[in-house]
Design a protein around this motif. Structure first.
Motif, PDB file in Angstrom:
ATOM      1  N   GLY A  89       0.811  -1.202   0.000  1.00  0.00           N
ATOM      2  CA  GLY A  89       0.000   0.000   0.000  1.00  0.00           C
ATOM      3  C   GLY A  89       0.845   1.252   0.000  1.00  0.00           C
ATOM      4  O   GLY A  89       2.059   1.207  -0.193  1.00  0.00           O
ATOM      5  N   TYR A  90       0.193   2.372   0.229  1.00  0.00           N
ATOM      6  CA  TYR A  90       0.915   3.628   0.345  1.00  0.00           C
ATOM      7  C   TYR A  90       0.208   4.494   1.376  1.00  0.00           C
ATOM      8  O   TYR A  90      -0.972   4.314   1.675  1.00  0.00           O
ATOM      9  CB  TYR A  90       1.016   4.358  -1.006  1.00  0.00           C
ATOM     10  CG  TYR A  90      -0.290   4.881  -1.554  1.00  0.00           C
ATOM     11  CD1 TYR A  90      -0.727   6.178  -1.265  1.00  0.00           C
ATOM     12  CD2 TYR A  90      -1.082   4.084  -2.371  1.00  0.00           C
ATOM     13  CE1 TYR A  90      -1.917   6.646  -1.775  1.00  0.00           C
ATOM     14  CE2 TYR A  90      -2.273   4.557  -2.895  1.00  0.00           C
ATOM     15  CZ  TYR A  90      -2.693   5.844  -2.590  1.00  0.00           C
ATOM     16  OH  TYR A  90      -3.874   6.313  -3.095  1.00  0.00           O
ATOM     17  N   SER A  91       0.957   5.412   1.926  1.00  0.00           N
ATOM     18  CA  SER A  91       0.412   6.316   2.928  1.00  0.00           C
ATOM     19  C   SER A  91       0.948   7.712   2.669  1.00  0.00           C
ATOM     20  O   SER A  91       2.163   7.896   2.555  1.00  0.00           O
ATOM     21  CB  SER A  91       0.797   5.866   4.337  1.00  0.00           C
ATOM     22  OG  SER A  91       0.408   6.840   5.293  1.00  0.00           O
ATOM     23  N   LEU A  92       0.068   8.667   2.600  1.00  0.00           N
ATOM     24  CA  LEU A  92       0.484  10.056   2.406  1.00  0.00           C
ATOM     25  C   LEU A  92       0.991  10.673   3.706  1.00  0.00           C
ATOM     26  O   LEU A  92       1.706  11.662   3.701  1.00  0.00           O
ATOM     27  CB  LEU A  92      -0.680  10.886   1.860  1.00  0.00           C
ATOM     28  CG  LEU A  92      -1.226  10.448   0.499  1.00  0.00           C
ATOM     29  CD1 LEU A  92      -2.421  11.310   0.102  1.00  0.00           C
ATOM     30  CD2 LEU A  92      -0.131  10.522  -0.562  1.00  0.00           C
ATOM     31  N   GLY A  93       0.615  10.069   4.823  1.00  0.00           N
ATOM     32  CA  GLY A  93       0.994  10.630   6.122  1.00  0.00           C
ATOM     33  C   GLY A  93       2.068   9.858   6.857  1.00  0.00           C
ATOM     34  O   GLY A  93       2.338  10.131   8.020  1.00  0.00           O
ATOM     35  N   GLY A  94       2.687   8.884   6.209  1.00  0.00           N
ATOM     36  CA  GLY A  94       3.738   8.102   6.858  1.00  0.00           C
ATOM     37  C   GLY A  94       3.220   6.832   7.496  1.00  0.00           C
ATOM     38  O   GLY A  94       2.029   6.517   7.432  1.00  0.00           O
ATOM     39  N   LEU A  95       4.132   6.097   8.125  1.00  0.00           N
ATOM     40  CA  LEU A  95       3.814   4.818   8.754  1.00  0.00           C
ATOM     41  C   LEU A  95       4.379   4.765  10.165  1.00  0.00           C
ATOM     42  O   LEU A  95       5.360   5.432  10.472  1.00  0.00           O
ATOM     43  CB  LEU A  95       4.422   3.648   7.966  1.00  0.00           C
ATOM     44  CG  LEU A  95       3.875   3.356   6.576  1.00  0.00           C
ATOM     45  CD1 LEU A  95       4.708   2.264   5.934  1.00  0.00           C
ATOM     46  CD2 LEU A  95       2.417   2.942   6.641  1.00  0.00           C
ATOM     47  N   CYS A 155       4.982   7.490   1.612  1.00  0.00           N
ATOM     48  CA  CYS A 155       5.764   6.335   1.180  1.00  0.00           C
ATOM     49  C   CYS A 155       4.846   5.231   0.674  1.00  0.00           C
ATOM     50  O   CYS A 155       3.648   5.220   0.931  1.00  0.00           O
ATOM     51  CB  CYS A 155       6.618   5.795   2.328  1.00  0.00           C
ATOM     52  SG  CYS A 155       5.651   5.270   3.766  1.00  0.00           S
ATOM     53  N   SER A 156       5.439   4.304  -0.063  1.00  0.00           N
ATOM     54  CA  SER A 156       4.769   3.051  -0.423  1.00  0.00           C
ATOM     55  C   SER A 156       5.486   1.933   0.306  1.00  0.00           C
ATOM     56  O   SER A 156       6.641   2.077   0.708  1.00  0.00           O
ATOM     57  CB  SER A 156       4.802   2.828  -1.938  1.00  0.00           C
ATOM     58  OG  SER A 156       6.126   2.886  -2.431  1.00  0.00           O
ATOM     59  N   PHE A 157       4.810   0.829   0.518  1.00  0.00           N
ATOM     60  CA  PHE A 157       5.411  -0.240   1.313  1.00  0.00           C
ATOM     61  C   PHE A 157       4.870  -1.609   0.928  1.00  0.00           C
ATOM     62  O   PHE A 157       3.771  -1.742   0.372  1.00  0.00           O
ATOM     63  CB  PHE A 157       5.156  -0.013   2.808  1.00  0.00           C
ATOM     64  CG  PHE A 157       3.691  -0.090   3.191  1.00  0.00           C
ATOM     65  CD1 PHE A 157       3.101  -1.298   3.523  1.00  0.00           C
ATOM     66  CD2 PHE A 157       2.910   1.052   3.196  1.00  0.00           C
ATOM     67  CE1 PHE A 157       1.759  -1.373   3.870  1.00  0.00           C
ATOM     68  CE2 PHE A 157       1.565   0.993   3.527  1.00  0.00           C
ATOM     69  CZ  PHE A 157       0.987  -0.228   3.871  1.00  0.00           C
ATOM     70  N   ILE A 158       5.663  -2.622   1.225  1.00  0.00           N
ATOM     71  CA  ILE A 158       5.243  -4.017   1.161  1.00  0.00           C
ATOM     72  C   ILE A 158       5.701  -4.674   2.450  1.00  0.00           C
ATOM     73  O   ILE A 158       6.845  -4.500   2.869  1.00  0.00           O
ATOM     74  CB  ILE A 158       5.866  -4.755  -0.041  1.00  0.00           C
ATOM     75  CG1 ILE A 158       5.320  -4.224  -1.357  1.00  0.00           C
ATOM     76  CG2 ILE A 158       5.592  -6.265   0.048  1.00  0.00           C
ATOM     77  CD1 ILE A 158       5.986  -4.823  -2.587  1.00  0.00           C
ATOM     78  N   SER A 159       4.817  -5.402   3.104  1.00  0.00           N
ATOM     79  CA  SER A 159       5.215  -6.144   4.294  1.00  0.00           C
ATOM     80  C   SER A 159       4.874  -7.621   4.104  1.00  0.00           C
ATOM     81  O   SER A 159       3.874  -7.971   3.469  1.00  0.00           O
ATOM     82  CB  SER A 159       4.521  -5.604   5.551  1.00  0.00           C
ATOM     83  OG  SER A 159       3.140  -5.919   5.551  1.00  0.00           O
ATOM     84  N   VAL A 160       5.733  -8.465   4.641  1.00  0.00           N
ATOM     85  CA  VAL A 160       5.521  -9.914   4.630  1.00  0.00           C
ATOM     86  C   VAL A 160       5.601 -10.374   6.080  1.00  0.00           C
ATOM     87  O   VAL A 160       6.617 -10.167   6.740  1.00  0.00           O
ATOM     88  CB  VAL A 160       6.584 -10.640   3.778  1.00  0.00           C
ATOM     89  CG1 VAL A 160       6.346 -12.155   3.820  1.00  0.00           C
ATOM     90  CG2 VAL A 160       6.546 -10.142   2.340  1.00  0.00           C
ATOM     91  N   GLU A 161       4.525 -10.970   6.576  1.00  0.00           N
ATOM     92  CA  GLU A 161       4.437 -11.353   7.981  1.00  0.00           C
ATOM     93  C   GLU A 161       4.183 -12.860   8.099  1.00  0.00           C
ATOM     94  O   GLU A 161       3.114 -13.328   7.763  1.00  0.00           O
ATOM     95  CB  GLU A 161       3.308 -10.578   8.662  1.00  0.00           C
ATOM     96  CG  GLU A 161       3.384  -9.079   8.469  1.00  0.00           C
ATOM     97  CD  GLU A 161       2.065  -8.405   8.769  1.00  0.00           C
ATOM     98  OE1 GLU A 161       1.431  -8.781   9.775  1.00  0.00           O
ATOM     99  OE2 GLU A 161       1.658  -7.525   7.997  1.00  0.00           O
ATOM    100  N   LYS A 196      12.154  -4.153  -6.035  1.00  0.00           N
ATOM    101  CA  LYS A 196      11.814  -3.886  -7.436  1.00  0.00           C
ATOM    102  C   LYS A 196      10.357  -3.447  -7.556  1.00  0.00           C
ATOM    103  O   LYS A 196      10.017  -2.545  -8.325  1.00  0.00           O
ATOM    104  CB  LYS A 196      12.059  -5.138  -8.271  1.00  0.00           C
ATOM    105  CG  LYS A 196      11.707  -4.970  -9.746  1.00  0.00           C
ATOM    106  CD  LYS A 196      11.926  -6.269 -10.493  1.00  0.00           C
ATOM    107  CE  LYS A 196      11.509  -6.139 -11.957  1.00  0.00           C
ATOM    108  NZ  LYS A 196      11.650  -7.431 -12.681  1.00  0.00           N
ATOM    109  N   LEU A 197       9.504  -4.074  -6.766  1.00  0.00           N
ATOM    110  CA  LEU A 197       8.086  -3.740  -6.825  1.00  0.00           C
ATOM    111  C   LEU A 197       7.792  -2.342  -6.301  1.00  0.00           C
ATOM    112  O   LEU A 197       6.729  -1.786  -6.555  1.00  0.00           O
ATOM    113  CB  LEU A 197       7.283  -4.774  -6.020  1.00  0.00           C
ATOM    114  CG  LEU A 197       7.115  -6.136  -6.695  1.00  0.00           C
ATOM    115  CD1 LEU A 197       6.592  -7.158  -5.710  1.00  0.00           C
ATOM    116  CD2 LEU A 197       6.177  -6.020  -7.886  1.00  0.00           C
ATOM    117  N   LEU A 198       8.727  -1.779  -5.567  1.00  0.00           N
ATOM    118  CA  LEU A 198       8.513  -0.453  -4.999  1.00  0.00           C
ATOM    119  C   LEU A 198       9.258   0.661  -5.730  1.00  0.00           C
ATOM    120  O   LEU A 198       9.107   1.822  -5.388  1.00  0.00           O
ATOM    121  CB  LEU A 198       8.952  -0.446  -3.526  1.00  0.00           C
ATOM    122  CG  LEU A 198       8.067  -1.237  -2.559  1.00  0.00           C
ATOM    123  CD1 LEU A 198       8.651  -1.205  -1.155  1.00  0.00           C
ATOM    124  CD2 LEU A 198       6.650  -0.693  -2.534  1.00  0.00           C
TER     125      LEU A 198
END
Length: 252
Positions: free
Chosen positions: A32-38, A75-81, A101-103
């Motif tokens: 996803g992405y967040s305009l306000g940060g993470l 930012c945009s992000f990918i997480s793997v849990e 690469k995806l980001l």
């Protein structure tokens, strides 16, 4: 599992989540992405969050965090849990390259012809994780006794002492501590604290209209100063601050 390592995932501009279940194990993939940060909070088991800020990549391993990490820019992000069955296993360097690469600016998140680029990125990494033999191999899995002990902590929502856990499992406190660190990389006490804080946050998200002391009492905290201090350490904000954010959102 549904660990929600990204505390602010509820406030992100857009998030896609996929659950992979295989060999009686599970992995969550979020993009996803967040305009306000993470705000990335400590996790009790292995996992990774890869973040892209203006083309710069940052890796965060929530299982190794001692306190919350705040990313205050868009930012945009990918997480793997991974669930606890994976023990201390996480993704290798080759897998990291794919996430990065995806980001990057010329790939999925900024337009590759897909109608929904974030969903496209989520599906691509999900497909890769499903085929990742090194991740799912048996020799990387945690000891079943440790998983059972972790399940006891989850069932108690973190409201259990390590001496109580050891008594239930018929072993010594020292043995429980040693095996947790060996298998999961965290102490059982820290594990329980993270679970309890997460359950407290979950209650706030589900029932945001209460007073701070309501959540404190419900989750077994007897001292308000201790509750405030521990909550802020693991989430990066006070419980009152989170309740205010939730209240402001409810009024909109």
């Amino acid at each position: 599992m549904d660990s929600q390592i990204l505390l602010n995932v509820n406030f992100c501009s857009e998030v896609h989540t996929n659950l992979i279940e295989k060999n009686e194990k599970s992995v969550y993939v979020r993009a996803g992405y967040s305009l306000g940060g993470l705000r990335i909070v400590p996790q009790e088991n292995a996992g990774i969050c890869v973040i892209c800020m203006d083309g710069h990549i940052k890796r965060v391993y929530p299982g190794e965090l001692e306190a919350a990490v705040c990313i205050e820019e868009s930012c945009s992000f990918i997480s793997v849990e991974q669930d606890l069955g994976f023990g201390r296993e996480t993704l290798d360097t080759q897998d990291m390259r794919l996430l990065e690469k995806l980001l990057t600016a010329d790939h999925a998140f900024t337009g590759n012809g897909a109608e929904d680029p974030i969903e496209s990125a989520t599906e691509e990494i999900t497909e890769h994780i499903e085929k990742c033999g090194s991740l799912w191999q048996r020799n990387g899995m945690a000891d079943s006794d440790i998983v059972k002990q972790a399940d006891v902590i989850y069932a108690a929502k973190g409201k259990i002492s390590i001496s109580e856990l050891a008594e239930q499992m018929g072993c010594t406190v020292r043995h429980v501590h040693r095996r947790f660190v060996e298998e999961l990389g965290v102490s059982p006490k820290r594990f329980a604290r993270i679970v309890r804080i997460r359950e407290t946050v979950r209650k706030m998200l589900e029932h945001p209209g209460g007073h701070v002391t309501d959540y404190m009492d419900d989750m077994g905290y007897s001292d308000q100063a201790h509750f405030q201090r521990e909550f802020k350490w693991y989430t990066g904000m006070t419980p009152g601050s989170l309740l205010k954010i939730l209240g402001d959102r409810a009024e909109r």
